[in-house]
Design a protein around this motif. Structure first.
Motif, PDB file in Angstrom:
ATOM      1  N   HIS A  11       0.827  -1.187   0.000  1.00  0.00           N
ATOM      2  CA  HIS A  11       0.000   0.000   0.000  1.00  0.00           C
ATOM      3  C   HIS A  11       0.875   1.258   0.000  1.00  0.00           C
ATOM      4  O   HIS A  11       2.002   1.225   0.468  1.00  0.00           O
ATOM      5  N   ARG A  12       0.322   2.348  -0.515  1.00  0.00           N
ATOM      6  CA  ARG A  12       1.159   3.538  -0.697  1.00  0.00           C
ATOM      7  C   ARG A  12       1.351   4.363   0.575  1.00  0.00           C
ATOM      8  O   ARG A  12       2.186   5.237   0.602  1.00  0.00           O
ATOM      9  N   SER A  13       0.558   4.155   1.603  1.00  0.00           N
ATOM     10  CA  SER A  13       0.703   4.876   2.881  1.00  0.00           C
ATOM     11  C   SER A  13       0.729   6.387   2.681  1.00  0.00           C
ATOM     12  O   SER A  13       1.700   7.061   3.029  1.00  0.00           O
ATOM     13  N   ILE A  14      -0.347   6.911   2.119  1.00  0.00           N
ATOM     14  CA  ILE A  14      -0.375   8.341   1.804  1.00  0.00           C
ATOM     15  C   ILE A  14      -0.741   9.154   3.049  1.00  0.00           C
ATOM     16  O   ILE A  14      -1.750   8.891   3.694  1.00  0.00           O
ATOM     17  N   VAL A  15       0.118  10.112   3.391  1.00  0.00           N
ATOM     18  CA  VAL A  15      -0.156  10.932   4.576  1.00  0.00           C
ATOM     19  C   VAL A  15      -0.565  12.357   4.218  1.00  0.00           C
ATOM     20  O   VAL A  15      -1.108  13.077   5.049  1.00  0.00           O
ATOM     21  N   ARG A  17      -1.809  15.049   0.749  1.00  0.00           N
ATOM     22  CA  ARG A  17      -2.007  15.321  -0.677  1.00  0.00           C
ATOM     23  C   ARG A  17      -1.950  16.825  -0.867  1.00  0.00           C
ATOM     24  O   ARG A  17      -2.503  17.574  -0.057  1.00  0.00           O
ATOM     25  N   GLU A 170       4.270   8.052   3.594  1.00  0.00           N
ATOM     26  CA  GLU A 170       4.760   8.129   4.971  1.00  0.00           C
ATOM     27  C   GLU A 170       6.279   8.283   5.051  1.00  0.00           C
ATOM     28  O   GLU A 170       6.786   9.040   5.870  1.00  0.00           O
ATOM     29  N   LEU A 218      -3.677  14.384   5.664  1.00  0.00           N
ATOM     30  CA  LEU A 218      -4.651  13.303   5.886  1.00  0.00           C
ATOM     31  C   LEU A 218      -4.540  12.702   7.276  1.00  0.00           C
ATOM     32  O   LEU A 218      -5.381  11.900   7.683  1.00  0.00           O
ATOM     33  N   LYS A 219      -3.529  13.094   8.026  1.00  0.00           N
ATOM     34  CA  LYS A 219      -3.392  12.595   9.391  1.00  0.00           C
ATOM     35  C   LYS A 219      -4.336  13.344  10.339  1.00  0.00           C
ATOM     36  O   LYS A 219      -4.493  12.963  11.483  1.00  0.00           O
ATOM     37  N   LEU A 224      -8.526  15.165   6.153  1.00  0.00           N
ATOM     38  CA  LEU A 224      -9.124  14.031   5.444  1.00  0.00           C
ATOM     39  C   LEU A 224     -10.502  14.400   4.879  1.00  0.00           C
ATOM     40  O   LEU A 224     -10.799  14.136   3.710  1.00  0.00           O
TER      41      LEU A 224
END
Lengths: 503, 219
Positions: A11-15, A17, A170, A218-219, A224
């Motif tokens: 998974h890309r672990s997007i924190v 954008r 991340e 997004l954290k 989010l």
């Protein structure tokens, strides 16, 4: 910034954008192709299939940015790895900011996905233009058979809304990614990136301003929720303020510029008349041939121009003539041709019998020439007629009118030429070309046989890295070169030595 | 009421590929059926939604929250690589043209006023691209042509979630809102999509529920 190529998570672990937008304006005509040839023009521009508005694909934007960033960081014309076994080159390429930002390069099967998403852009058309192109036979200076084509162009002033999304994962280095992106987009802000066909011949010059950025962390809950509701009717209003790319991305410095370039700028007056024929326009209502005018926003009727293709055409032919003359005997002619080809690109791309792209890749011109606007010149309609040599009378059906530009005292045209990775000998040749233009020995455009197209030099500057020379004509007609002429002399000597060495 | 449809509006030219081409014409063909109706495979769509749900769950796990979003996701989409016992409750059909449009086109096909090709060509275009080398010249043998679905086309997939919890539906709506791109070249402008559950109002309603769930934090 290190990217671990061995460990990949599922998974890309997007924190975070980051959405970036800006407005791109064309400063010179541009051709973004890809459409099929049609009955009206040989090279139509790509249009959005649904509403026939001009289209700038995300692939083109990403390609231009990637190439700019790679040149900026690694220097011009740095070879790209082509074969798998070349481990060191591959490792070097993977470490480049261009690779980290734009994803794995061609041929790297283990390349990473790009964290930057580039959207297609549907533009707002200012105007269409049609330009004729023709190849000139060097020996006769007439048009070559079957070499005329026309090209549809988007007029200057056409705008394209740009949209990018940067995905921060991340374990990414956020600062490094933002610095790389700001460096690349700064190229758009400074009009240092040209786009589309013939971008080294003056087409596709553009500028982007009004950058806006929205960060979605997004954290956080709000980040989010804001992200999920973007582009929806219920999304909160965009409150981002426009600014320069470094301001809006909150980047304090850019990557180091490792390009080596020489820039020649020269201002000329027009000595007499000038006629570069335009094939289109309101010809029925006017003279049979009219000097080329390009559309510019807010200027009805357009402005008179000298296209980069015309500059390049005459400079190339003259360069070849000089190089051949200096190199002398027939055996060394191929050296002269190779020298000029290396500078201006091959005159014709031929499919080789044993094709080894890696050993001998096709190269575009290292010289970039901008389209020049001609200021303060007047159009004058002239009527001419051919004379029958036998009778001395008028040749029937040979009356024609034309509308060249007539130079005035304050008429002004500027040549701007950039050379990537200049060598001393090449600078020497450029100076010899400048001399020929300066003295009116090298005419531009059509009807040079009846004295049109001669320029007269006013001032010029040559910048090579940190060094800069200026050339100016003194009232007594002699040249004033500062800081010293001797270094320029050395360039010419280097050129002579290289050509004479070929004998 | 449980949503029953996923509605996908194509916002930029999209290539939902089928992995083959038409020799001498197009290198990358898009998925289409025997009538020339383009579609997006349910399996692909489920994969895309599942990835988006994972994005959302990953973000929520970074926040203190009393709801177990991972469990909700596993119940919905199943765990990858597991057997029947642990499969998810989420089932989705291929995303196809809306029923109204299909029946109208079918009538034309039956009447012989349109052919399969007319339909495919009407809804799609061909894009070409080539790669440039580092010297600014086109790279040999890199010209490609790709069929694209035109912007504005709407595809609908039928959705069956069994008897989902409110949390599962709100996770699904978040996944739908997170899903912005699909198909080939989706990081380079192709395949921008707007995804909704049933319609815009339902999507907004469930998004508000999702927002409420997210706001409920541990004391």
């Amino acid at each position: 910034m290190a990217v671990n190529y061995e460990e990949r998570s599922a998974h890309r672990s997007i924190v975070e954008r980051i959405l970036i937008s800006g407005e791109l304006f064309l400063l010179s005509p541009a051709h973004f192709g890809g459409a099929e040839e049609d009955a009206l023009t040989d090279m139509p521009v790509l249009l959005n299939e649904v509403d026939d508005r001009p289209l700038l694909p995300g692939t083109s934007i990403a390609g231009a940015l990637r190439n700019y960033l790679r040149e900026f960081e690694g220097g011009d014309l740095k070879p790209a790895p082509r074969k798998k076994q070349n481990r060191d080159l591959i490792e070097d390429e993977r470490k480049l900011a261009a690779t980290i930002l734009f994803g794995g390069f061609r041929g790297d099967d283990d390349g990473m996905q790009s964290p930057l998403i580039v959207e297609d852009s549907v533009g707002n058309l200012s105007d269409f233009e049609l330009r004729d192109g023709v190849s000139i036979e060097p020996s006769t200076r007439t048009a070559k058979d079957d070499q005329k084509f026309d090209m549809q162009l988007l007029g200057a002033g056409t705008s394209f809304p740009l949209q990018f999304e940067l995905v921060i994962r991340e374990h990414d280095s956020r600062d490094e990614l933002l610095r790389a992106l700001a460096t690349a987009l700064k190229g758009f802000e400074e009009s240092a990136i040209t786009m589309g066909a013939r971008k080294r011949r003056g087409f596709g010059t553009c500028r982007v301003d009004g950058w806006k950025v929205r960060f979605y962390d997004l954290k956080t809950k709000q980040g989010l929720l804001d992200w999920l509701s973007t582009n929806r009717a219920w999304a909160s209003k965009d409150s981002a303020k426009p600014g320069s790319i470094m301001e809006v991305l909150e980047v304090d410095r850019l990557l180091e510029d490792n390009r080596r370039r020489a820039t020649l700028r020269a201002a000329f007056g027009i000595d007499g008349t000038l006629l570069i024929r335009s094939g289109f326009g309101d010809l029925d209502a006017r003279a049979d041939t009219v000097h080329l005018h390009a559309a510019r926003k807010g200027k009805p009727g357009g402005v008179a121009v000298i296209p980069g293709t015309s500059w390049a055409g005459i400079l190339r032919h003259r360069a070849l003539k000089i190089a051949r003359t200096v190199s002398g005997d027939a055996n060394s002619q191929h050296t002269a041709t190779a020298f000029v080809d290396a500078l201006f690109g091959p005159s014709e791309i031929k499919q080789k019998k044993t094709f080894d792209e890696a050993a001998d890749p096709v190269k575009a011109s290292r010289i970039t020439i901008e389209e020049s606007e001609i200021r303060h010149a007047e159009s004058l309609e002239v009527t001419r007629v051919a004379i029958d040599r036998f009778t001395g009378g008028v040749f029937e059906g040979a009356l024609f009118t034309e509308q060249p530009l007539v130079g005035k005292d304050d008429s002004d045209v500027e040549l701007t030429l950039t050379l990537r990775n200049p060598k001393d000998a090449e600078l020497g040749l450029l100076l010899l070309l400048l001399k020929d233009l300066w003295t009116g020995d090298l005419p531009l455009g059509g009807e040079s046989g009846v004295g049109r197209g001669r320029l007269k030099g006013r001032e010029a500057s040559l910048r090579v890295g940190d060094r800069e020379w200026s050339i100016r004509e003194k009232p007594d007609g002699r040249l004033q070169i500062s800081p010293d002429a001797s270094a320029l002399e050395e360039f010419v000597k280097a050129f002579n030595a290289e050509m004479e060495g070929a004998k | 009421m449980t949503p029953t449809k996923i509605r996908i509006t194509v916002k930029s030219a999209a290539t939902f590929g089928r992995g083959d081409g038409v020799a001498g014409f197009v290198d990358r063909e898009i998925e289409h059926d025997a009538n020339g109706f383009p579609f997006l495979r349910g399996k692909t769509l489920k994969g895309l939604l599942s990835e988006s749900a994972e994005n959302v769950v990953f973000a929520l796990e970074k926040q203190s929250n009393l709801h177990d979003w991972r469990a909700a996701k596993d119940e919905l989409f199943g765990k990858p690589g597991r057997g029947n016992e642990e499969r998810g409750s989420f089932h989705i059909s291929d995303a196809i043209l809306s029923a109204g449009l299909r029946s109208a086109l079918q009538k034309e096909l039956d009447a012989g006023t349109m052919t399969k090709e007319d339909i495919l060509y009407g809804l799609t275009g061909i894009r070409r691209q080539t790669a440039m080398n580092e010297y600014g010249a086109p790279e040999n043998a890199t010209l490609r042509s790709m069929r694209v679905l035109l912007p504005g086309v709407v595809l609908e997939a039928e959705l069956n979630m069994g008897s989902p919890t409110e949390q599962q539906i709100s996770l699904l709506v978040a996944a739908a809102l997170d899903l912005r791109r699909a198909g080939t070249g989706r990081n380079r402008g192709r395949g921008a999509v707007l995804v909704e559950l049933d319609d815009a109002n339902t999507t907004q309603r469930y998004f508000e529920k999702f927002a409420k769930f997210v706001e409920e934090v541990e004391a």
